[in-house]
Design an enzyme around this catalytic site. Structure first.
Site, PDB file in Angstrom:
ATOM      1  N   HIS A 272      24.599   8.620   8.010  1.00 17.27           N
ATOM      2  CA  HIS A 272      24.637   9.918   8.699  1.00 17.27           C
ATOM      3  C   HIS A 272      23.232  10.339   9.143  1.00 17.27           C
ATOM      4  O   HIS A 272      23.058  10.938  10.201  1.00 17.27           O
ATOM      5  CB  HIS A 272      25.205  11.009   7.786  1.00 17.27           C
TER       6      HIS A 272
ATOM      7  N   GLN B 247      25.875  17.011   8.758  1.00 17.55           N
ATOM      8  CA  GLN B 247      27.287  17.380   8.871  1.00 17.55           C
ATOM      9  C   GLN B 247      27.482  18.892   8.862  1.00 17.55           C
ATOM     10  O   GLN B 247      28.534  19.385   9.279  1.00 17.55           O
ATOM     11  CB  GLN B 247      28.107  16.750   7.736  1.00 17.55           C
TER      12      GLN B 247
ATOM     13  N   HIS C  95      26.830   5.270   3.028  1.00 12.23           N
ATOM     14  CA  HIS C  95      27.596   6.061   4.003  1.00 12.23           C
ATOM     15  C   HIS C  95      26.795   7.312   4.391  1.00 12.23           C
ATOM     16  O   HIS C  95      26.672   7.636   5.581  1.00 12.23           O
ATOM     17  CB  HIS C  95      28.947   6.444   3.368  1.00 12.23           C
ATOM     18  N   GLU C  96      26.220   7.981   3.384  1.00  8.88           N
ATOM     19  CA  GLU C  96      25.446   9.204   3.662  1.00  8.88           C
ATOM     20  C   GLU C  96      24.152   8.882   4.399  1.00  8.88           C
ATOM     21  O   GLU C  96      23.740   9.619   5.302  1.00  8.88           O
ATOM     22  CB  GLU C  96      25.129   9.962   2.365  1.00  8.88           C
TER      23      GLU C  96
ATOM     24  N   GLY D  82      30.666  13.332  -1.040  1.00  6.89           N
ATOM     25  CA  GLY D  82      29.298  13.279  -0.537  1.00  6.89           C
ATOM     26  C   GLY D  82      29.185  14.121   0.721  1.00  6.89           C
ATOM     27  O   GLY D  82      30.196  14.456   1.348  1.00  6.89           O
TER      28      GLY D  82
ATOM     29  N   CYS E 119      35.634  10.202   5.909  1.00  3.51           N
ATOM     30  CA  CYS E 119      34.452  11.010   6.213  1.00  3.51           C
ATOM     31  C   CYS E 119      34.926  12.410   6.575  1.00  3.51           C
ATOM     32  O   CYS E 119      35.882  12.565   7.333  1.00  3.51           O
ATOM     33  CB  CYS E 119      33.686  10.399   7.383  1.00  3.51           C
ATOM     34  N   LEU E 120      34.254  13.411   6.036  1.00  2.00           N
ATOM     35  CA  LEU E 120      34.649  14.794   6.314  1.00  2.00           C
ATOM     36  C   LEU E 120      34.480  15.133   7.790  1.00  2.00           C
ATOM     37  O   LEU E 120      35.114  16.065   8.281  1.00  2.00           O
ATOM     38  CB  LEU E 120      33.834  15.761   5.438  1.00  2.00           C
TER      39      LEU E 120
HETATM   40  O1  GNR Z   1      34.498  12.367   0.696  1.00  2.00           O
HETATM   41  C1  GNR Z   1      34.122  11.261   1.082  1.00  2.00           C
HETATM   42  N1  GNR Z   1      34.697  10.152   0.563  1.00  2.00           N
HETATM   43  C2  GNR Z   1      34.200   8.858   0.764  1.00  2.00           C
HETATM   44  C3  GNR Z   1      35.012   7.788   0.390  1.00  2.00           C
HETATM   45  C4  GNR Z   1      34.553   6.480   0.542  1.00  2.00           C
HETATM   46  C5  GNR Z   1      33.312   6.255   1.071  1.00  2.00           C
HETATM   47  C6  GNR Z   1      32.503   7.313   1.458  1.00  2.00           C
HETATM   48  C7  GNR Z   1      32.943   8.604   1.300  1.00  2.00           C
HETATM   49  S1  GNR Z   1      31.904   9.924   1.752  1.00  2.00           S
HETATM   50  C8  GNR Z   1      33.085  11.167   2.129  1.00  2.00           C
HETATM   51  C9  GNR Z   1      32.399  12.481   2.419  1.00  2.00           C
HETATM   52  C10 GNR Z   1      31.545  12.349   3.667  1.00  2.00           C
HETATM   53  O2  GNR Z   1      31.963  12.336   4.781  1.00  2.00           O
HETATM   54  N2  GNR Z   1      30.267  12.187   3.481  1.00  2.00           N
HETATM   55  O3  GNR Z   1      29.455  12.009   4.535  1.00  2.00           O
HETATM   56 NI    NI Z   2      30.663  11.067   6.067  1.00  2.00          NI
END
Ligand code: GNR
Ligand code: NI
Length: 173
Positions: free
Chosen positions: A139, A51, A135-136, A46, A93-94
């Site tokens: 952000h 980001q 999660h997104e 995601g 999270c990236l």
């Molecule tokens: O790549 C991602 N893996 C992930 C694993 C578990 C819960 C959420 C994520 S999102 C993350 C990519 C990212 O940072 N998206 O904002």
């Molecule tokens: Ni993230």
């Protein structure tokens, strides 16, 4: 399509609240194409526009495992209902590279959003998709998963990332 640079915590830009998209036009679609390419290159499942330094309410997700890519595009996503039951996933999270933690979130969510063509859609998500959407969407509010950890754990992670960034800056110059 262009791979864009992903911002790494600590970065004040990641803490901004993103703005609604007024119209899904070609410029927005170009951004979404770049986001998907950036997500695949990372690789991640995601990515939120903030980001890649664009404070717009756009997220892309692809949970497909095999070669067949199935990107999902969400513009101006809104939660309609969240389930009362939680589930726990190990999140990463990236923008917080190399760090993982178990996070509790509602296990289902029902959202409305605009798709790649600007059409209004609804989706009932569960499992990893529900977790990833939340999660997104965090952000878009300037929230990172490490904000749910104890202060001690969070500070430890932020300090580590900060040191890594400084070390990288010295090499790149
Ligand atoms: O790549 C991602 N893996 C992930 C694993 C578990 C819960 C959420 C994520 S999102 C993350 C990519 C990212 O940072 N998206 O904002
Ligand atoms: Ni993230």
């Amino acid at each position: 399509m262009t791979i864009r640079k992903i911002l790494i915590e600590p970065d004040p830009f990641l803490r901004q609240v993103s703005h609604e998209v007024e119209k899904v036009d070609d410029e927005i679609r170009k951004l979404m194409d770049d986001m998907v390419e950036t997500m695949y290159a990372a690789p991640g499942i995601g990515l939120a526009a903030i980001q890649v330094r664009v404070p717009k309410r756009i997220i892309v997700i692809d949970l497909s495992k095999d070669e067949k890519k199935e990107p999902l595009y969400f513009v101006n996503p809104k939660i309609i209902v969240k389930s009362k039951n939680n589930s726990t996933y190990e999140e990463g999270c990236l923008s917080v590279p190399g760090q993982f933690a178990e996070i509790d979130r509602p296990d289902q969510c029902h959202i409305s959003y605009l798709d790649y063509n600007g059409q209004k859609k609804e989706l009932k998500a569960e499992g990893l998709l529900a977790t990833c959407i939340q999660h997104e969407m965090d952000h878009l509010e300037g929230i990172l998963f490490i904000d749910y950890l104890s202060k001690l754990k969070k500070n430890f992670i932020v300090k580590k990332l900060s040191k890594q960034k400084k070390a990288l800056e010295r090499i790149v110059v």
